[in-house]
Design an enzyme around this catalytic site. Structure first.
Site, short mmCIF file in Angstrom:
data_model
loop_
_atom_site.label_atom_id
_atom_site.label_comp_id
_atom_site.label_asym_id
_atom_site.label_seq_id
_atom_site.Cartn_x
_atom_site.Cartn_y
_atom_site.Cartn_z
N GLY A 1 0.81 -1.39 0.04
CA GLY A 1 0.18 -0.04 0.14
C GLY A 1 0.87 1.26 0.00
O GLY A 1 0.29 2.41 0.73
N SER A 2 1.98 1.29 -0.52
CA SER A 2 2.74 2.71 -0.72
C SER A 2 2.24 3.39 -1.54
O SER A 2 2.18 4.78 -1.51
CB SER A 2 4.19 2.29 -1.38
OG SER A 2 4.22 2.01 -2.51
N ASN A 3 1.45 3.05 -2.59
CA ASN A 3 0.48 3.91 -3.47
C ASN A 3 -0.69 4.60 -2.66
O ASN A 3 -0.82 5.77 -2.72
CB ASN A 3 0.08 3.36 -4.65
CG ASN A 3 0.79 3.37 -5.92
OD1 ASN A 3 1.10 4.34 -6.36
ND2 ASN A 3 1.75 2.34 -6.18
N ARG B 1 -15.13 -16.52 -8.49
CA ARG B 1 -14.72 -15.08 -8.83
C ARG B 1 -15.98 -14.41 -8.76
O ARG B 1 -16.07 -13.21 -8.24
CB ARG B 1 -14.18 -15.03 -9.99
CG ARG B 1 -13.44 -13.65 -10.24
CD ARG B 1 -12.93 -13.46 -11.63
NE ARG B 1 -11.83 -14.41 -11.80
CZ ARG B 1 -10.27 -14.31 -11.24
NH1 ARG B 1 -10.16 -13.27 -10.63
NH2 ARG B 1 -9.53 -15.20 -11.50
N MET C 1 -4.67 -7.36 -6.21
CA MET C 1 -4.06 -8.23 -7.17
C MET C 1 -5.42 -9.31 -7.40
O MET C 1 -4.86 -10.56 -7.61
CB MET C 1 -2.80 -9.16 -6.51
CG MET C 1 -1.69 -8.13 -6.16
SD MET C 1 -1.00 -7.24 -7.56
CE MET C 1 -0.10 -8.69 -8.35
N LEU D 1 -10.72 -8.74 -12.17
CA LEU D 1 -12.20 -8.34 -11.69
C LEU D 1 -13.14 -8.86 -12.74
O LEU D 1 -12.67 -8.90 -14.11
CB LEU D 1 -12.21 -6.88 -11.65
CG LEU D 1 -11.60 -6.13 -10.38
CD1 LEU D 1 -11.53 -4.69 -10.57
CD2 LEU D 1 -12.39 -6.87 -9.12
N ASN E 1 -6.42 2.33 -12.27
CA ASN E 1 -5.55 1.49 -11.93
C ASN E 1 -4.16 2.07 -12.13
O ASN E 1 -4.11 2.85 -13.04
CB ASN E 1 -5.99 0.22 -12.77
CG ASN E 1 -4.83 -0.98 -12.34
OD1 ASN E 1 -4.57 -1.19 -11.11
ND2 ASN E 1 -4.17 -1.70 -13.28
N HIS F 1 -0.32 0.74 -12.98
CA HIS F 1 0.29 -0.57 -13.55
C HIS F 1 1.92 -0.20 -13.79
O HIS F 1 1.96 1.13 -14.29
CB HIS F 1 -0.20 -1.03 -14.93
CG HIS F 1 0.36 -2.21 -15.45
ND1 HIS F 1 0.20 -3.34 -14.90
CD2 HIS F 1 1.35 -2.30 -16.30
CE1 HIS F 1 0.77 -4.34 -15.41
NE2 HIS F 1 1.61 -3.71 -16.61
N SER G 1 2.00 3.50 -15.64
CA SER G 1 0.64 4.16 -16.36
C SER G 1 -0.45 4.09 -15.28
O SER G 1 -0.62 3.10 -14.51
CB SER G 1 0.48 3.44 -17.59
OG SER G 1 1.50 3.00 -18.33
N LEU H 1 -7.62 -6.93 -19.60
CA LEU H 1 -6.55 -6.78 -18.75
C LEU H 1 -5.36 -5.60 -19.05
O LEU H 1 -4.85 -5.84 -19.97
CB LEU H 1 -5.93 -7.80 -18.19
CG LEU H 1 -5.12 -7.95 -17.14
CD1 LEU H 1 -5.43 -7.69 -15.89
CD2 LEU H 1 -4.02 -9.25 -16.83
N ASP H 2 -5.39 -4.65 -18.33
CA ASP H 2 -4.37 -3.66 -18.27
C ASP H 2 -4.47 -2.70 -19.84
O ASP H 2 -3.30 -2.61 -20.28
CB ASP H 2 -2.92 -4.62 -18.21
CG ASP H 2 -2.61 -4.76 -16.84
OD1 ASP H 2 -3.23 -4.32 -15.90
OD2 ASP H 2 -1.76 -5.76 -16.67
N GLU I 1 5.27 6.39 -9.50
CA GLU I 1 3.83 5.98 -9.14
C GLU I 1 3.09 7.22 -8.08
O GLU I 1 1.91 7.25 -8.48
CB GLU I 1 3.46 4.64 -8.68
CG GLU I 1 4.10 3.66 -9.70
CD GLU I 1 3.74 1.98 -9.30
OE1 GLU I 1 3.37 2.08 -8.22
OE2 GLU I 1 4.17 1.19 -10.04
C1 GRF Z 1 2.51 -0.92 -7.80
O1 GRF Z 1 3.66 -1.28 -8.48
C2 GRF Z 1 1.37 -0.88 -8.74
O2 GRF Z 1 1.86 -0.19 -10.10
C3 GRF Z 1 0.85 -2.20 -9.04
O3 GRF Z 1 1.17 -2.80 -7.80
C4 GRF Z 1 2.21 -2.06 -6.89
C5 GRF Z 1 1.54 -1.58 -5.84
O4 GRF Z 1 2.26 -1.44 -4.68
N1 GRF Z 1 -0.46 -2.10 -9.72
P1 GRF Z 1 2.05 -0.74 -3.43
O5 GRF Z 1 1.12 -1.95 -2.46
O6 GRF Z 1 1.13 0.43 -3.76
O7 GRF Z 1 3.34 -0.37 -2.67
#
Ligand code: GRF
Length: 227
Positions: free
Chosen positions: A17-19, A70, A95, A98, A112, A114, A141, A149-150, A179
């Site tokens: 969850g760093s994002n 699912r 991860m 969907l 999302n 990526h 991105s 997907l993506d 990101e």
């Molecule tokens: C990120 O690299 C993002 O691009 C991908 O999953 C990773 C999540 O990292 N979809 P974090 O959990 O936000 O650190």
């Protein structure tokens, strides 16, 4: 004085969850003028849940292993999201693939991030694959989610040069830093009503855009107008 926050969004995670943290921080400094109504993880051990708790945000676990299909998992997820009533759903390291039913339900409200310069390197292990291919450029991105997907329209990309001595870990780290800049930016555009997806087409400030915005060397390049 800060503007009132009329809008809200939820963040879906599976891991560190760093994002999510970058997004929480952007909300706290009013870069994103909305509140986070919940953080949902499909894994109980995701560190991002702790980040949510630290920030006083509702954290919810929907463990995918407890659902036999699912569709059942997605159903539980969509019911939970609907209760929170968000304007936007932000996938941040979520991860799980969907189902089409889920995506159709929240169409045009799903973002999302990526870790590659899409359409290059869809799927997993992007940093390793970039190094193996000997590419000189890499990046991340932010895109809307569609049924492939993506593959949804890309809003913004950040580029990073690959160094000769890069390892998977050093490259991952540099992409992650970018990101954390571009995701809050794209969320802010959506919340401010500047960014929209309509019929799989992207609009920024009511103008159709066919190329993503770019974040290069700490500078934002907005896409050229195409209509
Ligand atoms: C990120 O690299 C993002 O691009 C991908 O999953 C990773 C999540 O990292 N979809 P974090 O959990 O936000 O650190």
């Amino acid at each position: 004085m800060a503007k009132p926050r009329n809008k809200s969004f939820v963040v879906l995670i599976s891991g560190s969850g760093s994002n999510l943290q970058a997004i929480i921080d952007a909300v706290a400094r009013h870069q994103i003028n909305a509140s986070i109504s919940g953080v949902i993880s499909n894994r109980a051990d995701a560190f991002g849940l702790e980040r949510a708790r630290q920030a006083g945000i509702t954290d919810i676990v929907i463990d995918h292993t407890q659902y036999s299909t699912r569709q059942d998992f997605d159903q539980a997820l969509s019911e939970t999201i609907n209760k929170l009533g968000p304007d936007l759903i932000v996938l941040a390291g979520f991860m799980r693939i969907l189902s089409n039913e889920f995506i159709d339900q929240f169409k045009e409200k799903l973002l999302n991030i990526h870790p590659s310069l899409l359409p290059r390197y869809k799927g997993l292990h992007t940093h390793r694959r970039v190094l193996e291919a000997g590419d000189s450029m890499h990046g991340a991105s932010v895109h809307f989610v569609n049924n492939e997907l993506d593959s949804g329209p890309v809003v913004i990309q950040a580029e990073v040069a690959v160094k000769d001595n890069d390892t998977e870990s050093t490259l991952t780290q540099r992409v992650h830093q970018l990101e954390h800049i571009i995701y809050p930016m794209a969320i802010q555009w959506f919340i401010d009503g500047r960014l929209k997806m309509n019929n799989n087409q992207l609009f920024l400030d009511n103008k159709l855009i066919t190329h993503p915005a770019r974040w290069i060397s700490n500078t934002l390049q907005l896409p050229e107008e195409t209509a």
